[in-house]
Design a protein around this motif. Structure first.
Motif, PDB file in Angstrom:
ATOM      1  N   MET A   1      -2.598   3.886   6.579  1.00 15.26           N
ATOM      2  CA  MET A   1      -1.837   4.674   7.481  1.00 15.26           C
ATOM      3  C   MET A   1      -1.646   6.408   7.193  1.00 15.26           C
ATOM      4  N   PRO A   2      -1.312   7.046   8.273  1.00 13.30           N
ATOM      5  CA  PRO A   2      -1.191   8.633   8.020  1.00 13.30           C
ATOM      6  C   PRO A   2       0.069   8.832   7.246  1.00 13.30           C
ATOM      7  N   LYS A   3       0.079   9.735   6.315  1.00 16.73           N
ATOM      8  CA  LYS A   3       1.072  10.428   5.650  1.00 16.73           C
ATOM      9  C   LYS A   3       1.843  11.168   6.220  1.00 16.73           C
ATOM     10  N   LEU A   4       3.292  11.183   6.121  1.00 18.24           N
ATOM     11  CA  LEU A   4       4.040  11.948   6.681  1.00 18.24           C
ATOM     12  C   LEU A   4       4.439  13.023   5.958  1.00 18.24           C
ATOM     13  N   LYS A   5       4.201  14.223   6.805  1.00 13.72           N
ATOM     14  CA  LYS A   5       4.763  15.670   6.285  1.00 13.72           C
ATOM     15  C   LYS A   5       6.396  15.724   5.869  1.00 13.72           C
ATOM     16  N   ASN A   6       6.511  16.221   5.075  1.00 10.61           N
ATOM     17  CA  ASN A   6       7.973  16.647   4.488  1.00 10.61           C
ATOM     18  C   ASN A   6       8.836  17.160   5.441  1.00 10.61           C
ATOM     19  N   ASN A   7       8.298  18.297   6.318  1.00  7.91           N
ATOM     20  CA  ASN A   7       9.044  18.886   7.564  1.00  7.91           C
ATOM     21  C   ASN A   7       8.944  18.401   8.627  1.00  7.91           C
ATOM     22  N   ASN A  42       6.114   5.977  -0.454  1.00  6.61           N
ATOM     23  CA  ASN A  42       5.174   7.136  -0.615  1.00  6.61           C
ATOM     24  C   ASN A  42       4.958   8.030   0.583  1.00  6.61           C
ATOM     25  N   ASN A  43       5.794   7.897   1.465  1.00  7.43           N
ATOM     26  CA  ASN A  43       6.064   8.851   2.382  1.00  7.43           C
ATOM     27  C   ASN A  43       4.974   8.471   3.590  1.00  7.43           C
ATOM     28  N   HIS A  44       4.657   7.325   3.713  1.00  3.96           N
ATOM     29  CA  HIS A  44       3.622   6.892   4.678  1.00  3.96           C
ATOM     30  C   HIS A  44       4.210   6.203   5.815  1.00  3.96           C
ATOM     31  N   ILE A  68       3.164  -3.356   3.228  1.00  2.00           N
ATOM     32  CA  ILE A  68       3.895  -2.213   3.370  1.00  2.00           C
ATOM     33  C   ILE A  68       4.760  -2.370   2.070  1.00  2.00           C
ATOM     34  N   ASN A  69       4.884  -1.099   1.397  1.00  2.00           N
ATOM     35  CA  ASN A  69       5.538  -0.661   0.103  1.00  2.00           C
ATOM     36  C   ASN A  69       7.146  -0.814   0.521  1.00  2.00           C
ATOM     37  N   PHE A  70       7.933  -0.583  -0.297  1.00  2.00           N
ATOM     38  CA  PHE A  70       9.475  -0.340   0.065  1.00  2.00           C
ATOM     39  C   PHE A  70       9.832   0.662   1.115  1.00  2.00           C
TER      40      PHE A  70
END
Length: 357
Positions: A1-7, A42-44, A68-70
């Motif tokens: 899955m795509p990783k989420l950008k912090n902003n 993991n911010n996914h 899916i992780n936590f």
């Protein structure tokens, strides 16, 4: 899955959840279709949507995914349910999975949920915030719960000179217009017609779109339970609900073997009839009942949207049943015009359907 950008703003994720909710929105009745977006440790980004026929709920499908992780944050198009019915409680699973933050685009006005989910999650120190950007399925769901009646769409076809029947032709609109009519059926969970439509046309009243199989509840208004014999040979109508005010027990027993009968004094407000439809579990009613039925519902201000399919040809002396007065006296404002090759589709939409917190 795509990783989420912090902003990445919360607004994007809520809009994503809302868009997801439109995927199965006409196939989850009586449940609303919900979109869910989860952000893991993991911010996914992870996605889910309510399944067809209303199961599983989007939040349940997301949190039960073993790959899916936590999940730290959850974004939903409608606040999670907190009751146990056909589906388990999503709120209980959220607590069990230790989700910390929830952002929902809409409250849920269902009495089984209203305010209860928020209180339950607060006790467990789980943040639930509403962004008040409701999705289309949530608006429909909450309109029905707020008013205790279904959202009503009506459709009627006519010639350019406003005749709804032709002396020699049963069907007169184009193939595209017929497909549009079946699309309206697909977008509904129930359909209502009058006795004249049933007895004159003996329609199937099903959704005939390639690749789509959908059960639509049928409602018929027939005061004295008079049906032509050919109607009882139409298996598509078997088990349909019939609103009537007949008191002859012999006739009631005979007709009741084929239909589900609902005694209703037709002098009562049409709103009362719609509330019965709602209590039976239906939330989007399509009226295809002909001129008389349409006129009665319009006079009672019980139609939220009207589609007038207008063929570009004049019937002149071959025209029957003029609907000119009905359309001209229609108080709904014109919302949109679709131009097909042989037909115009005029969409009139009520101004009083709106979101209410």
């Amino acid at each position: 899955m795509p990783k989420l950008k912090n902003n990445l703003p919360n607004k994007y994720l809520i809009n994503l959840a809302n868009k997801l909710s439109e995927i199965n929105q006409f196939e989850t009745f009586p449940n609303p279709c919900v979109g869910a977006v989860g952000i893991d440790k993991n911010n996914h980004i992870h996605l889910a949507v309510t399944g067809k026929n209303g199961s599983p709920h989007a939040e349940f499908a997301l949190l039960k995914n073993k790959k899916i992780n936590f999940i730290n944050e959850l974004y939903t198009s409608l606040e999670p349910c907190c009751h146990i019915g056909k589906n388990p409680s999503c709120s209980n699973l959220i607590i069990k999975k230790k989700v910390k933050k929830i952002f929902s685009s809409s409250i849920d006005l269902d009495e089984r949920v209203k305010g209860k989910t928020n209180r339950l999650l607060k006790k467990k120190n789980i943040s639930l915030k509403y962004t008040k950007q409701p999705s289309k399925p949530s608006i429909l769901h909450n309109y029905c719960n707020l008013n205790q009646k279904p959202y009503v769409v009506a459709k009627i076809a006519s010639s350019n000179d406003f005749y709804s029947k032709h002396k020699f032709k049963r069907l007169f609109t184009s193939t595209s217009a017929l497909k549009f009519a079946h699309l309206l059926r697909y977008q509904s969970d129930s359909i209502l017609v009058g006795k004249n439509t049933i007895n004159h046309d003996n329609p199937s009243l099903n959704c005939r779109l390639n690749g789509i199989e959908k059960k639509i509840a049928i409602f018929i208004i027939n005061k004295n339970l008079f049906f032509n014999k050919k109607v009882f040979l139409n298996n598509n109508l078997k088990g349909a609900y019939v609103f009537h005010s007949e008191k002859n027990k012999i006739k009631i027993k005979k007709v009741g073997k084929f239909f589900k009968l609902i005694y209703f004094d037709l002098n009562q407000p049409i709103n009362d009839l719609l509330k019965i439809v709602y209590r039976l579990g239906y939330k989007k009613l399509l009226i295809e009942g002909g001129a008389n039925t349409l006129s009665n519902f319009l006079k009672s201000k019980c139609i939220n949207e009207l589609y007038h399919v207008k063929n570009k040809l004049n019937f002149n002396k071959n025209g029957l049943l003029s609907i000119k007065k009905i359309i001209k006296n229609n108080k709904l404002p014109l919302n949109q015009v679709l131009n097909l090759e042989q037909d115009l589709i005029l969409n009139y939409k009520s101004k009083y359907v709106h979101w209410n917190y």
